[in-house]
Structures are given as C-alpha cells and as structure tokens.
Motif scaffolding. Structure first.
Motif, mmCIF file in Angstrom:
data_model
loop_
_atom_site.group_PDB
_atom_site.id
_atom_site.type_symbol
_atom_site.label_atom_id
_atom_site.label_comp_id
_atom_site.label_asym_id
_atom_site.label_seq_id
_atom_site.Cartn_x
_atom_site.Cartn_y
_atom_site.Cartn_z
ATOM 1 N N MET A 1 -39.745 -41.922 -37.885
ATOM 2 C CA MET A 1 -39.448 -43.270 -38.363
ATOM 3 C C MET A 1 -38.180 -43.233 -39.221
ATOM 4 S SD MET A 1 -41.711 -45.756 -40.833
ATOM 5 C CE MET A 1 -41.522 -44.637 -42.231
ATOM 6 N N ARG A 2 -37.270 -44.120 -38.954
ATOM 7 C CA ARG A 2 -36.029 -44.207 -39.722
ATOM 8 C C ARG A 2 -36.117 -45.375 -40.694
ATOM 9 N NH1 ARG A 2 -30.577 -43.946 -36.422
ATOM 10 N NH2 ARG A 2 -31.264 -41.772 -36.327
ATOM 11 N N ARG A 3 -35.870 -45.106 -41.962
ATOM 12 C CA ARG A 3 -35.927 -46.150 -42.982
ATOM 13 C C ARG A 3 -34.521 -46.639 -43.315
ATOM 14 N NH1 ARG A 3 -38.827 -42.465 -47.134
ATOM 15 N NH2 ARG A 3 -37.457 -41.011 -46.019
ATOM 16 N N VAL A 4 -34.422 -47.871 -43.781
ATOM 17 C CA VAL A 4 -33.134 -48.520 -44.005
ATOM 18 C C VAL A 4 -33.011 -48.959 -45.455
ATOM 19 C CG1 VAL A 4 -31.674 -50.481 -43.383
ATOM 20 C CG2 VAL A 4 -32.973 -49.283 -41.606
ATOM 21 N N LEU A 5 -31.853 -48.640 -46.052
ATOM 22 C CA LEU A 5 -31.532 -49.072 -47.407
ATOM 23 C C LEU A 5 -30.425 -50.111 -47.337
ATOM 24 C CD1 LEU A 5 -31.366 -45.560 -49.113
ATOM 25 C CD2 LEU A 5 -33.220 -47.206 -49.358
ATOM 26 N N LEU A 6 -30.632 -51.239 -48.006
ATOM 27 C CA LEU A 6 -29.673 -52.337 -47.985
ATOM 28 C C LEU A 6 -29.208 -52.669 -49.396
ATOM 29 C CD1 LEU A 6 -31.453 -54.741 -45.467
ATOM 30 C CD2 LEU A 6 -29.573 -53.154 -44.982
ATOM 31 N N PRO A 7 -27.935 -53.033 -49.572
ATOM 32 C CA PRO A 7 -27.443 -53.389 -50.914
ATOM 33 C C PRO A 7 -28.090 -54.666 -51.409
ATOM 34 C CG PRO A 7 -25.816 -53.933 -49.255
ATOM 35 C CD PRO A 7 -26.894 -53.169 -48.542
ATOM 36 N N LEU A 8 -28.213 -54.786 -52.728
ATOM 37 C CA LEU A 8 -28.801 -55.991 -53.321
ATOM 38 C C LEU A 8 -27.788 -57.122 -53.403
ATOM 39 C CD1 LEU A 8 -30.862 -54.359 -56.225
ATOM 40 C CD2 LEU A 8 -31.651 -55.022 -53.936
ATOM 41 N N GLU A 9 -26.487 -56.786 -53.413
ATOM 42 C CA GLU A 9 -25.435 -57.799 -53.485
ATOM 43 C C GLU A 9 -24.534 -57.687 -52.263
ATOM 44 O OE1 GLU A 9 -23.343 -57.473 -57.139
ATOM 45 O OE2 GLU A 9 -25.135 -57.682 -58.398
ATOM 46 N N LEU A 10 -24.132 -58.828 -51.729
ATOM 47 C CA LEU A 10 -23.324 -58.853 -50.518
ATOM 48 C C LEU A 10 -21.991 -59.553 -50.768
ATOM 49 C CD1 LEU A 10 -26.030 -59.816 -47.865
ATOM 50 C CD2 LEU A 10 -25.153 -57.531 -48.393
ATOM 51 N N ASP A 11 -20.952 -59.021 -50.177
ATOM 52 C CA ASP A 11 -19.627 -59.634 -50.180
ATOM 53 C C ASP A 11 -19.492 -60.382 -48.857
ATOM 54 O OD1 ASP A 11 -16.952 -60.293 -50.068
ATOM 55 O OD2 ASP A 11 -16.234 -58.329 -50.717
ATOM 56 N N ASP A 12 -19.292 -61.688 -48.918
ATOM 57 C CA ASP A 12 -19.300 -62.490 -47.692
ATOM 58 C C ASP A 12 -17.956 -62.524 -46.980
ATOM 59 O OD1 ASP A 12 -17.891 -64.070 -49.415
ATOM 60 O OD2 ASP A 12 -19.255 -65.788 -49.369
ATOM 61 N N ARG A 13 -16.961 -61.764 -47.453
ATOM 62 C CA ARG A 13 -15.677 -61.718 -46.757
ATOM 63 C C ARG A 13 -15.837 -61.000 -45.423
ATOM 64 N NH1 ARG A 13 -11.665 -59.014 -50.967
ATOM 65 N NH2 ARG A 13 -13.559 -57.786 -51.329
ATOM 66 N N ALA A 14 -15.314 -61.585 -44.353
ATOM 67 C CA ALA A 14 -15.429 -61.016 -43.016
ATOM 68 C C ALA A 14 -14.073 -60.526 -42.531
ATOM 69 C CB ALA A 14 -15.982 -62.059 -42.050
ATOM 70 N N PRO A 15 -14.046 -59.501 -41.698
ATOM 71 C CA PRO A 15 -12.772 -59.061 -41.122
ATOM 72 C C PRO A 15 -12.171 -60.162 -40.255
ATOM 73 C CG PRO A 15 -14.510 -57.433 -40.767
ATOM 74 C CD PRO A 15 -15.171 -58.669 -41.252
ATOM 75 N N PRO A 16 -10.846 -60.200 -40.141
ATOM 76 C CA PRO A 16 -10.221 -61.228 -39.299
ATOM 77 C C PRO A 16 -10.569 -61.006 -37.830
ATOM 78 C CG PRO A 16 -8.603 -59.608 -40.003
ATOM 79 C CD PRO A 16 -9.857 -59.316 -40.769
ATOM 80 N N PRO A 17 -10.592 -62.057 -37.033
ATOM 81 C CA PRO A 17 -10.870 -61.908 -35.591
ATOM 82 C C PRO A 17 -9.873 -60.958 -34.932
ATOM 83 C CG PRO A 17 -10.937 -64.217 -36.246
ATOM 84 C CD PRO A 17 -10.390 -63.466 -37.423
ATOM 85 N N GLY A 18 -10.382 -60.109 -34.070
ATOM 86 C CA GLY A 18 -9.524 -59.172 -33.359
ATOM 87 C C GLY A 18 -9.156 -57.931 -34.145
ATOM 88 N N ALA A 19 -9.716 -57.773 -35.339
ATOM 89 C CA ALA A 19 -9.399 -56.599 -36.155
ATOM 90 C C ALA A 19 -9.944 -55.337 -35.496
ATOM 91 C CB ALA A 19 -9.983 -56.759 -37.555
ATOM 92 N N ALA A 20 -9.354 -54.200 -35.858
ATOM 93 C CA ALA A 20 -9.769 -52.909 -35.306
ATOM 94 C C ALA A 20 -9.895 -51.883 -36.419
ATOM 95 C CB ALA A 20 -8.756 -52.436 -34.265
ATOM 96 N N VAL A 21 -10.672 -50.838 -36.155
ATOM 97 C CA VAL A 21 -10.835 -49.755 -37.119
ATOM 98 C C VAL A 21 -9.757 -48.708 -36.889
ATOM 99 C CG1 VAL A 21 -12.334 -47.886 -37.903
ATOM 100 C CG2 VAL A 21 -13.313 -50.118 -37.351
ATOM 101 N N ARG A 22 -9.068 -48.334 -37.953
ATOM 102 C CA ARG A 22 -8.086 -47.255 -37.894
ATOM 103 C C ARG A 22 -8.581 -46.110 -38.775
ATOM 104 N NH1 ARG A 22 -3.495 -49.064 -35.421
ATOM 105 N NH2 ARG A 22 -3.126 -51.313 -35.426
ATOM 106 N N GLU A 23 -8.220 -44.910 -38.397
ATOM 107 C CA GLU A 23 -8.671 -43.727 -39.123
ATOM 108 C C GLU A 23 -7.485 -42.957 -39.681
ATOM 109 O OE1 GLU A 23 -11.561 -41.282 -37.252
ATOM 110 O OE2 GLU A 23 -12.596 -42.963 -36.277
ATOM 111 N N LEU A 24 -7.611 -42.574 -40.945
ATOM 112 C CA LEU A 24 -6.636 -41.721 -41.616
ATOM 113 C C LEU A 24 -7.391 -40.521 -42.171
ATOM 114 C CD1 LEU A 24 -4.768 -44.525 -43.605
ATOM 115 C CD2 LEU A 24 -4.096 -43.549 -41.409
ATOM 116 N N HIS A 25 -6.732 -39.394 -42.256
ATOM 117 C CA HIS A 25 -7.424 -38.205 -42.764
ATOM 118 C C HIS A 25 -6.419 -37.191 -43.267
ATOM 119 C CE1 HIS A 25 -6.320 -36.156 -38.989
ATOM 120 N NE2 HIS A 25 -6.679 -37.291 -38.393
ATOM 121 N N GLY A 26 -6.929 -36.213 -44.019
ATOM 122 C CA GLY A 26 -6.075 -35.173 -44.567
ATOM 123 C C GLY A 26 -6.899 -34.121 -45.275
#
Length: 340
Positions: A1-26
């Motif tokens: 069984m997998r349990r889920v933890l959720l934040p008590l406070e939410l930020d309602d800002r949403a990513p813009p339509p068509g946005a994509a995830v980019r990755e940076l690393h080092g």
C-alpha cells in the motif's frame, strides 16, 4: 500500500499553457545537483545558460563560505584561527551558524555544529577517513580527551562575529546542504520561476507544480538493503512549497572488527550512534531545517526525538530496526499531511 502526503497550504498559481519541464544539473559539495523547472513556451531565461550559471554560483558561495573540505573556505579559516580571536562571518555563513546553534540549544546538545574534532577522529571528516588505508577508530581515552578539550563558541548574531576559544572545529555538513537547496529555490524565485523541483545530494525542495497540474511527487527515502516485506509501506509526498531531508545510518559506516560504526556522532558522548534508528525523515518548509532536525532527532533516538518533534511541531517519520523488521513512528504534524 502506498500512502500519500499532501501540503496543508496550496499555491494556486498555474504554469502557463504549453509550458515544458527543463532540466539543469551540475556538481558541487562533493555530490550532484539537479533542477527541474517549468519554462514558458515563449522564448525566456528559464532554461538558459545564465540561469545554469546563476544556480552554480549559489552553490559555489556555500562551498566558499562553509565547506570543511576546502582549507581556504571561511569555515576553514575560522577553524585555524588563533585561540581567543574574533572572526567576522559573511552573511550566509552567519545565517546557517545561527540556525545550527539554535537547533543545538533546542536539542540539548544532541546536535552540535562545534563537534568537528569528533567527526574527524571517527574518520568522517576530510582527512584520515574511515575508507582510507591505515585508518583506526579512536581509543576511548582519545574520545574522552577530545570531549574535555571541546570549547563553546560565542556568536553575536547581530554583528556576525564569532569567537574562537581554541580547539573548536566547526562542521556544518549536516545543515549546509539543506541551506544550499533553499538558496537555489530563492534564486529561482528571484528569476520569476515559480514551478520547480530542486535536489542536492538527495535533499529536495519543490514549489508550484508540473505543466500538467500535478505536484512534484517524490518518495520518502527507504532504508537501503531492507527487505520490502519488512519495511513500512511506501510514502509519497507532494513537494509543493515543502522540503524533505533524511538522515540514515545506512549511508556511511565502517566495520572495525565486529563493531559497525555509523557516521552520525552523538556530540554528548563522542561516540557513533547505537540507538537502532535506521532513518529519520523531516518534511519542512525550509530544507535547512529539515536537514539539521533530521540529524538532531536521529541522535536523540525514538523516545526523546519523537517528544521533541511534537514539542516543536515537526513533521517527522522515524524508522527503527526491530530485529529483521522495521517499525515506523510518525509525529502528529506528519500525520496531519496524510491523505486519508
């Protein structure tokens, strides 16, 4: 069984339509770092080289000021300073040291940024390491001598001046990495990037959400090598305005004959831990806090650690070895995050 933890406070800002995830690393602090951020579909800076450089500069600053591996760091210079001298600390170093001393006081000395001589003696510092040929665990008399010689620093947080009484070796390795995560998050915020997942050496912070509206889901760290049938059920956390850090005795250790020595040292006794705690995970708004508290609560053990977690309102999961099985203990603040 997998349990889920959720934040008590939410930020309602949403990513813009068509946005994509980019990755940076080092690379930094003897480990790797990565950032996954949500970039606008329009040409912007989120995935550009200057953001990569800016992130690396934040980490380079932490190393320059707080590394106990670099002799020319500000911390290295303090550790070599003449007895009785006062040193002026740069802002980031002062912020981290002030917080570390606060956790030290609240934990009754179970956490101590001034315990570097003990860490070094047990082979977990930059020299004479446990994994190098010829290393020997310190004798009991050596540990007693180091405890008797360890002084206490004076720190004026308003002026960021700190007194070196002599023989004090600061070691901020159990808080600086978490601070680095926070610093990367603050840098992204300053660049107008509101949706990201930051990771430095396994410690994480998330803000906002992914382009599909889902939060940044991460699994709480499980004990390496543990039989899944004997381990508590997996726990998945929505990293939305939250950070997470885990301290575990399975990460770094050595055997000296028949004795297994974990890398976490109890600064009150000068000895590696033997309290059967396999891991302690802390979820907190600040990764610096999650990092330091996971170490402090590990040293305290399940009874005193859980009591202090309740007193401080910390969201914590303790996993204790019980023979071949593992027992889980959750603080009230963590239980409040569980999605029933």
């Amino acid at each position: 069984m997998r349990r889920v933890l959720l934040p008590l406070e939410l930020d309602d800002r949403a990513p813009p339509p068509g946005a994509a995830v980019r990755e940076l690393h080092g690379l930094s602090m003897g480990t790797s770092w990565s950032v996954r951020l949500v970039d606008s579909p329009l040409p912007g800076r989120a995935g550009s080289a200057d953001v990569q450089q800016g992130l690396q500069q934040q980490l380079d600053l932490v190393v320059q000021q707080m590394s106990h591996w670099q002799p020319d760091s500000d911390l290295g210079r303090f550790n070599r300073a003449a007895p009785g001298s006062w040193q002026q600390l740069p802002a980031a170093f002062g912020e981290v040291l002030g917080f570390a001393l606060q956790v030290s006081q609240l934990s009754g000395g179970a956490y101590d940024p001034c315990a570097g001589t003990l860490v070094n003696a047990w082979g977990f510092g930059p020299e004479n390491r446990y994994d190098q040929p010829g290393f020997r665990a310190p004798a009991a008399a050596t540990v007693r001598q180091l405890l008797s010689q360890r002084g206490q620093i004076e720190f004026d947080i308003s002026t960021r001046r700190v007194h070196q009484p002599g023989a004090v070796q600061l070691d901020l390795s159990s808080v600086a990495k978490g601070y680095a995560v926070d610093r990367l998050g603050r840098y992204l915020d300053s660049q107008g990037i509101a949706h990201y997942l930051v990771e430095v050496g396994g410690e994480l912070r998330g803000a906002g959400c992914k382009p599909d509206g889902q939060p940044w889901w991460v699994m709480l760290e499980q004990v390496d090598g543990a039989d899944a049938a004997c381990h508590p059920a997996e726990m998945m956390l929505a990293l939305h305005g939250l950070s997470v850090a885990t301290s575990g005795d399975y990460r770094r250790f050595f055997h000296d004959g028949t004795v297994r020595y974990a890398h976490t040292i109890d600064p009150r006794t000068g000895m590696p831990l033997t309290n059967d705690l396999a891991s302690v995970t802390v979820v907190h708004a600040q990764c610096m806090a999650a990092d330091a508290w996971s170490t402090a609560l590990t040293v305290l053990g399940i009874d005193a650690g859980l009591a202090l977690a309740e007193q401080q309102g910390l969201a914590v999961r303790f996993v204790r070895r019980d023979g071949q099985a593992y027992q889980e203990y959750l603080s009230s603040a963590l239980l409040a995050l569980l999605d029933d």
